[in-house]
Every structure is written in structure tokens, then in C-alpha cells.
Write a protein that holds these residues in place. Structure first.
Motif, mmCIF file in Angstrom:
data_model
loop_
_atom_site.group_PDB
_atom_site.id
_atom_site.type_symbol
_atom_site.label_atom_id
_atom_site.label_comp_id
_atom_site.label_asym_id
_atom_site.label_seq_id
_atom_site.Cartn_x
_atom_site.Cartn_y
_atom_site.Cartn_z
ATOM 1 N N GLY A 23 -1.520 45.490 4.102
ATOM 2 C CA GLY A 23 -0.246 46.175 4.603
ATOM 3 C C GLY A 23 -0.073 47.313 3.580
ATOM 4 O O GLY A 23 0.966 47.796 3.512
ATOM 5 N N SER A 25 -0.200 50.474 4.238
ATOM 6 C CA SER A 25 0.591 51.613 4.646
ATOM 7 C C SER A 25 1.915 51.469 4.939
ATOM 8 O O SER A 25 2.640 52.387 5.083
ATOM 9 C CB SER A 25 -0.057 52.090 5.963
ATOM 10 O OG SER A 25 0.228 50.948 6.956
ATOM 11 N N GLY A 26 2.446 50.320 4.631
ATOM 12 C CA GLY A 26 3.979 50.038 4.761
ATOM 13 C C GLY A 26 4.707 50.225 3.390
ATOM 14 O O GLY A 26 4.017 50.470 2.572
ATOM 15 N N ARG A 27 6.254 50.130 3.751
ATOM 16 C CA ARG A 27 6.866 50.339 2.758
ATOM 17 C C ARG A 27 6.570 49.510 1.299
ATOM 18 O O ARG A 27 6.505 49.900 0.173
ATOM 19 C CB ARG A 27 8.380 50.009 2.809
ATOM 20 C CG ARG A 27 8.881 51.025 3.739
ATOM 21 C CD ARG A 27 10.554 50.566 4.010
ATOM 22 N NE ARG A 27 10.454 49.727 4.844
ATOM 23 C CZ ARG A 27 10.292 49.766 6.161
ATOM 24 N NH1 ARG A 27 10.145 50.949 6.978
ATOM 25 N NH2 ARG A 27 10.228 48.459 7.021
ATOM 26 N N GLY A 29 3.625 47.611 0.770
ATOM 27 C CA GLY A 29 2.114 47.957 0.335
ATOM 28 C C GLY A 29 2.191 49.187 -0.425
ATOM 29 O O GLY A 29 1.482 49.083 -1.505
ATOM 30 N N GLY A 49 -4.933 47.406 6.524
ATOM 31 C CA GLY A 49 -3.643 47.298 6.956
ATOM 32 C C GLY A 49 -3.948 47.062 8.564
ATOM 33 O O GLY A 49 -4.829 45.903 8.901
ATOM 34 N N GLN A 97 2.898 41.472 8.655
ATOM 35 C CA GLN A 97 3.771 41.169 9.833
ATOM 36 C C GLN A 97 3.223 39.519 10.085
ATOM 37 O O GLN A 97 2.156 39.068 9.605
ATOM 38 C CB GLN A 97 3.376 41.939 11.065
ATOM 39 C CG GLN A 97 3.785 41.391 12.180
ATOM 40 C CD GLN A 97 2.734 40.712 12.851
ATOM 41 O OE1 GLN A 97 1.607 40.726 12.564
ATOM 42 N NE2 GLN A 97 3.181 40.015 13.974
ATOM 43 N N VAL A 144 6.341 33.853 -0.922
ATOM 44 C CA VAL A 144 7.701 34.432 -1.726
ATOM 45 C C VAL A 144 8.621 35.296 -0.775
ATOM 46 O O VAL A 144 8.462 36.311 -0.399
ATOM 47 C CB VAL A 144 7.068 35.253 -3.001
ATOM 48 C CG1 VAL A 144 8.383 35.779 -3.659
ATOM 49 C CG2 VAL A 144 6.116 34.676 -3.686
ATOM 50 N N PHE A 260 11.285 44.648 -6.557
ATOM 51 C CA PHE A 260 10.281 43.794 -6.194
ATOM 52 C C PHE A 260 8.918 43.484 -7.479
ATOM 53 O O PHE A 260 8.251 42.536 -7.360
ATOM 54 C CB PHE A 260 9.636 43.823 -4.824
ATOM 55 C CG PHE A 260 10.591 43.844 -3.903
ATOM 56 C CD1 PHE A 260 11.412 42.934 -3.549
ATOM 57 C CD2 PHE A 260 10.969 44.815 -2.943
ATOM 58 C CE1 PHE A 260 12.620 42.995 -2.792
ATOM 59 C CE2 PHE A 260 11.772 45.187 -2.136
ATOM 60 C CZ PHE A 260 12.637 44.030 -1.831
HETATM 61 N N1 LIG Z 1 9.198 39.070 -0.066
HETATM 62 C C1 LIG Z 1 9.947 39.959 -0.497
HETATM 63 O O1 LIG Z 1 10.389 40.406 -1.484
HETATM 64 C C2 LIG Z 1 10.012 41.461 0.790
HETATM 65 C C3 LIG Z 1 10.824 42.389 0.452
HETATM 66 C C4 LIG Z 1 10.731 43.388 1.533
HETATM 67 C C5 LIG Z 1 10.130 43.180 2.700
HETATM 68 N N2 LIG Z 1 9.198 42.078 2.823
HETATM 69 C C6 LIG Z 1 8.618 41.753 3.985
HETATM 70 O O2 LIG Z 1 7.319 42.381 3.852
HETATM 71 C C7 LIG Z 1 6.784 42.630 5.243
HETATM 72 C C8 LIG Z 1 6.413 44.266 5.161
HETATM 73 O O3 LIG Z 1 7.492 45.063 4.933
HETATM 74 P P1 LIG Z 1 7.632 46.379 4.873
HETATM 75 O O4 LIG Z 1 8.916 46.874 4.731
HETATM 76 O O5 LIG Z 1 6.459 46.991 4.147
HETATM 77 O O6 LIG Z 1 7.063 46.693 6.617
HETATM 78 P P2 LIG Z 1 6.310 48.059 7.144
HETATM 79 O O7 LIG Z 1 6.900 49.205 6.407
HETATM 80 O O8 LIG Z 1 6.636 48.007 8.534
HETATM 81 O O9 LIG Z 1 4.839 47.707 6.726
HETATM 82 C C9 LIG Z 1 4.008 46.700 7.310
HETATM 83 C C10 LIG Z 1 2.622 46.844 7.106
HETATM 84 O O10 LIG Z 1 1.851 45.719 7.704
HETATM 85 C C11 LIG Z 1 0.768 46.444 8.459
HETATM 86 N N3 LIG Z 1 0.691 45.765 9.829
HETATM 87 C C12 LIG Z 1 1.579 45.365 10.908
HETATM 88 N N4 LIG Z 1 0.976 44.689 11.670
HETATM 89 C C13 LIG Z 1 -0.232 44.215 11.144
HETATM 90 C C14 LIG Z 1 -1.439 43.627 11.516
HETATM 91 N N5 LIG Z 1 -1.275 42.918 12.830
HETATM 92 N N6 LIG Z 1 -2.417 43.287 10.721
HETATM 93 C C15 LIG Z 1 -2.550 43.972 9.541
HETATM 94 N N7 LIG Z 1 -1.453 44.686 9.031
HETATM 95 C C16 LIG Z 1 -0.596 45.032 9.910
HETATM 96 C C17 LIG Z 1 1.399 47.880 8.664
HETATM 97 O O11 LIG Z 1 0.373 48.697 9.316
HETATM 98 P P3 LIG Z 1 0.762 49.948 10.121
HETATM 99 O O12 LIG Z 1 1.481 51.027 9.162
HETATM 100 O O13 LIG Z 1 -0.650 50.787 10.618
HETATM 101 O O14 LIG Z 1 1.707 49.710 11.187
HETATM 102 C C18 LIG Z 1 1.936 48.258 7.443
HETATM 103 O O15 LIG Z 1 0.991 48.365 6.502
HETATM 104 C C19 LIG Z 1 7.788 42.264 6.257
HETATM 105 O O16 LIG Z 1 7.530 40.755 6.867
HETATM 106 C C20 LIG Z 1 9.144 42.192 5.442
HETATM 107 O O17 LIG Z 1 10.291 41.460 5.988
HETATM 108 C C21 LIG Z 1 9.221 40.966 1.982
#
Ligand SMILES: NC(=O)c1ccc[n+]([C@@H]2O[C@H](COP(=O)([O-])OP(=O)(O)OC[C@H]3O[C@@H](n4cnc5c(N)ncnc54)[C@H](OP(=O)(O)O)[C@@H]3O)[C@@H](O)[C@H]2O)c1
Length: 289
Positions: A23, A25-27, A29, A49, A97, A144, A260
Motif C-alpha cells: 500500500g 502509494s496510499g496515505r 503507506g 501496491g 484494503q 492493529v 501512527f
Molecule cells: N491501523 C491504523 O491505525 C489505520 C490508520 C489509518 C488508516 N487505516 C487503514 O489502512 C488502510 C489504508 O488506508 P489509507 O488511508 O492509506 O488508504 P489509501 O490512501 O486509499 O491507500 C490504500 C493503498 O492500498 C493500495 N491498494 C488498494 N487496493 C489494493 C489491492 N487490491 N492490492 C494491493 N494494494 C491495494 C492502494 O493502491 P492505489 O493507490 O494504486 O489505489 C494504496 O496504496 C485502510 O484500510 C484504512 O482504514 C488504518
């Protein structure tokens, strides 16, 4: 570092822990790469990703928007298998995800690689299966729901309050890009409240919802959970306890992803010492003995 089976000893734990990020490329990651790129203990060795994404093959410094666009020499792989072949990680940090995280965690455990899953949306059935897989393979794993220490304290305070006050509702508020509802934190909060009391919110009147969903979702313990999605929100939760003549409100707000970082560090270090599934940072923060 021995990864397949067995615990890591104290002397071995001083070696860098090789981590691959799912992940990138996500927020979450990006923030992880920015925070740990030069860390002496947690060594980022690979990342991937979404399959066939446009950023596959690019440097993770570029994809994660590291300050100054610094190049790291580590390229984004096209998936889990390619990534582990290239960098042999000890730990996978998954922030993707739910379905993808589930596939990665089960494959990782089968290969003796420890997953730390920050991704939300895993069900109780998923958790049970992960626990049995980790035990069968003698491999540490962590799920977590929230890496923020403040959020973990909010959940613990709510659990304690649940011992004394039987009426509670949880309101979680997030940005509009969030896919799953309720949040992993709200689910974990409800599960923790259920540790204190088997049933909350005894029925006082026969309620009638004029708009379906108006009274929120109901956890098996009777705890009600309401999910708000609004632009401008980041990640917030309030646990409201009502009693005759008083209201106790326990609230946590995340303003950015910096909250985090310490939890991610704790989870990655902890998973190296485990040979089973551990759910929640509370298991580290409030561990006794
Ligand atoms: N545990 C915690 O403290 C905490 C805190 C905040 C968020 N989260 C959770 O962490 C997750 C990510 O949050 P985020 O805000 O970073 O989301 P985000 O910005 O949407 O990033 C999601 C990442 O997952 C990738 N992705 C999506 N579908 C995928 C797949 N099928 N296979 C591999 N990679 C895939 C996306 O790639 P693309 O960019 O190419 O779409 C992107 O790199 C969410 O479930 C969120 O609820 C947890």
C-alpha cells in the motif's frame, strides 16, 4: 534473522528488521516510508501496491513523496510474490484494503513472514482464521485496528467505563475516501466494551426507525455504532456513556498520520517476538509480566 518458526531472541532483536510495505502509494503507506526510510532498526526493503498500477517499477522514494524526491534504490514491485522474492522481508506492513490484506497476511504466514495488518475491514471470522494459521505455522502476526497510542487509550478508558455505565453509543467520523464502515477502531472498541459487560443499552421503549439506519449499527453486545463520513474529517471517535443526570464522553482525534508512527514501530518490533496472532496495540501497551 530466523523468521520461520520460533521466537526471536533478545540478541537477535538488535539487528535491523526488514520490512516490506503493502500500500506504498496510499496515505498510510507513504507516511510509513517517510517516517522509517532512515530508521536504524526498521529497515524498509521493498514495497508494492495495487496490481498493474502505474507506479510499479518506480523508486519508493518517488512514490511515497519522500522529502526532496530522494531516490532509495528500492523499486515498487508488482505484488507480494515478486516483492518477497526481491527482498526477503521479516515483516510485511499492510495498509491496503481488506480483501488484499487478507490474501497477503495468509500467504505471508504460510511463508514464515510476519504480517502487521493496519488495514481495516477484517471480520471476526478472518481474525479467527488468522489466529489458527499463525499458531499452526508458529509465526507471529499482528492486526492493529489503530496504531495511535491516544486512540488505544480512548478504547481502554471506554472499556473501563463500560464496567460502571451500561448505556453507550460510539460515533466514529472519517474522511470521505474511507471505504469500510464501521471503522476498525469502532469495531475494536465495541469488542472491548463487550469484555466489560455482555449486554448494553437495555430496551426502554419499542423504537421505530422512520429512516432505516437512523439508530446506527448494533454490535452483538447491544453497543450502537454510528459512522459519519464528511470532507474535512480525518479520523475521530467519541464514545458516549449516558447515565441519569450525566454524560461521559471519551473522544480521540487524529489530525495527521504522524500519530501512527510510534505504534507502527511498537507493532513491528513486537511481532518479531511472537509466534501467534496478536490483535491490538493494547496487547503491547497493557501487557503484564
Ligand atoms: N491501523 C491504523 O491505525 C489505520 C490508520 C489509518 C488508516 N487505516 C487503514 O489502512 C488502510 C489504508 O488506508 P489509507 O488511508 O492509506 O488508504 P489509501 O490512501 O486509499 O491507500 C490504500 C493503498 O492500498 C493500495 N491498494 C488498494 N487496493 C489494493 C489491492 N487490491 N492490492 C494491493 N494494494 C491495494 C492502494 O493502491 P492505489 O493507490 O494504486 O489505489 C494504496 O496504496 C485502510 O484500510 C484504512 O482504514 C488504518
Amino acid at each position: 534473522m530466523p523468521v520461520i518458526g520460533g521466537l526471536v531472541t533478545a540478541s537477535e532483536s538488535s539487528k535491523p528488521i526488514k520490512v516490506a510495505v503493502a500500500g506504498v502509494s496510499g496515505r498510510m503507506g507513504k507516511a510509513f516510508v517517510q517516517a522509517f526510510l532512515h530508521d536504524p532498526v526498521i529497515k524498509i526493503v521493498g514495497a508494492w501496491g495495487r496490481e498493474n498500477a502505474e507506479y510499479v517499477g518506480l523508486d519508493i522514494g518517488q512514490v511515497a513523496e519522500v522529502a526532496g524526491g530522494a531516490r532509495t534504490g528500492i523499486l515498487v514491485s508488482s505484488g507480494f510474490i515478486e516483492c518477497i522474492a526481491a527482498c526477503s522481508p521479516d515483516v510485511i506492513l499492510d495498509v491496503t484494503q481488506a480483501e488484499a490484506a487478507w490474501r497477503t497476511a495468509t500467504s505471508a504466514i504460510g511463508k514464515g513472514i510476519r504480517p502487521v495488518v493496519g488495514t481495516s475491514g477484517l471480520s471476526q471470522t478472518h481474525l479467527k482464521e488468522l489466529a489458527s494459521l499463525a499458531e499452526k505455522n508458529n509465526v507471529g502476526a499482528m492486526v492493529v485496528p489503530n496504531f495511535s497510542v491516544g486512540a488505544v487509550l480512548m478504547m481502554e478508558f471506554a472499556r473501563q467505563a463500560g464496567r460502571f455505565i451500561p448505556n453507550v453509543e460510539v460515533v466514529e467520523m472519517h474522511h470521505t475516501q474511507k471505504i469500510d464502515a464501521p471503522s476498525g477502531t469502532a469495531m475494536h472498541t465495541a469488542n472491548k466494551l463487550a469484555d466489560s459487560r455482555s449486554h448494553y443499552n437495555a430496551k426502554r421503549v419499542e423504537e421505530k426507525e422512520l429512516m432505516p439506519g437512523a439508530r446506527g449499527a448494533v454490535h452483538p453486545s447491544g453497543v450502537r455504532v454510528h459512522s459519519l463520513r464528511l470532507p474535512g474529517m480525518i479520523s475521530h471517535q467519541e464514545v458516549l456513556f449516558g447515565s441519569e443526570g450525566e454524560l461521559l464522553s471519551i473522544r480521540h482525534d487524529s489530525f495527521n498520520t504522524k500519530c501512527f508512527i510510534e505504534g507502527e514501530r511498537m507493532a513491528i518490533r513486537h511481532v518479531m517476538t511472537q509466534n501467534k496472532l496478536v490483535v491490538g496495540l493494547d496487547q503491547i501497551l497493557f501487557a503484564t509480566g
